[in-house]
Write an enzyme that holds these catalytic residues in place. Sequence first.
Site, PDB file in Angstrom:
ATOM      1  N   CYS A  99       0.800  -1.226   0.000  1.00 14.24           N
ATOM      2  CA  CYS A  99       0.000   0.000   0.000  1.00 14.24           C
ATOM      3  C   CYS A  99       0.832   1.274   0.000  1.00 14.24           C
ATOM      4  O   CYS A  99       1.276   1.725  -1.033  1.00 14.24           O
ATOM      5  CB  CYS A  99      -0.987  -0.003   1.153  1.00 14.24           C
ATOM      6  N   ARG A 136     -12.843   5.525  -2.884  1.00 14.13           N
ATOM      7  CA  ARG A 136     -11.668   4.720  -2.606  1.00 14.13           C
ATOM      8  C   ARG A 136     -11.789   3.359  -3.294  1.00 14.13           C
ATOM      9  O   ARG A 136     -12.898   2.907  -3.596  1.00 14.13           O
ATOM     10  CB  ARG A 136     -11.499   4.518  -1.098  1.00 14.13           C
ATOM     11  N   HIS A 211      -3.492  -5.783   1.077  1.00 15.69           N
ATOM     12  CA  HIS A 211      -3.359  -5.941   2.528  1.00 15.69           C
ATOM     13  C   HIS A 211      -3.865  -7.341   2.879  1.00 15.69           C
ATOM     14  O   HIS A 211      -3.853  -8.244   2.072  1.00 15.69           O
ATOM     15  CB  HIS A 211      -4.222  -4.911   3.264  1.00 15.69           C
TER      16      HIS A 211
END
Length: 263
Positions: A99, A136, A211
């Site tokens: 990330c 997002r 993630h």
Amino acid sequence: MSQTQTLIIGWLYPNLMSTYGDRGNVICLQRRCQWRGIPVTIKPLDQQAEVSQFSEVDLIVGGGAQDRQQELVMRDLKGAKAAALKAKLDEGTPGVFTCGSPQLLGHYYEPALGQRIDGLGLLDLVSKHPGPDASRCIGNVVFEITASPLAEDLSKMLGKPPIIIGFENHGGRTYLGDVQPLGKVLKGYGNNGEDGYEGAFYRQAIATYSHGPLLPKNPFLADWLIKRALQKKYQTEVTLSPLDDTLAYQARATMLKRLEMAA
């Protein structure tokens, strides 16, 4: 495996860059080494770390961060520290960066608000946030690793194409230049939701938006990093003893079924 073989894992700014459980990647690497009798030292590479400590590590892990934390990291990760990190990755030290940390390895990151944050320029990529009103990129992500030689190594290890399962949550969009994408997206957004690519791969460094954390969901990737780190450190072929990953693979099969994809 000789008991004299040890690993030092460098953890980039653990107090600032551990968003969304990315410390689980460090724990996964540590445990999989310990279960095989390989002693592991975790070395924080943060504001208090001396430049020399960057040169001592055998494997590097970087996690995610919010924009403010990324700014703090980049203020510290300049000059001699940046040069030391670049040198390690250039010489082929394995690493996994999730990330926020891949954004730091690129040329720059443009946040939704505020000024551009200059990166290390190690990877030929840029990251941009489309603005505070933009949605997002959130959700489960599945992608097939295509980067060479990682894809070939993992295909040989698994006997089939390597499929990664993760979770992404990022506002920025990453665009690659002259650097290999890590893989092609099968489900989710990936780097930018446009070109179908996910992550980047440089020498032996893995950069990804995944993630989850990444390595416990994909233990074969952790073993690749461990093996490569040992081989580079000791300049000899390494065979890792097998571990019982039954539960991990059952969880992978369940997730792929939930996402309506073949296991």
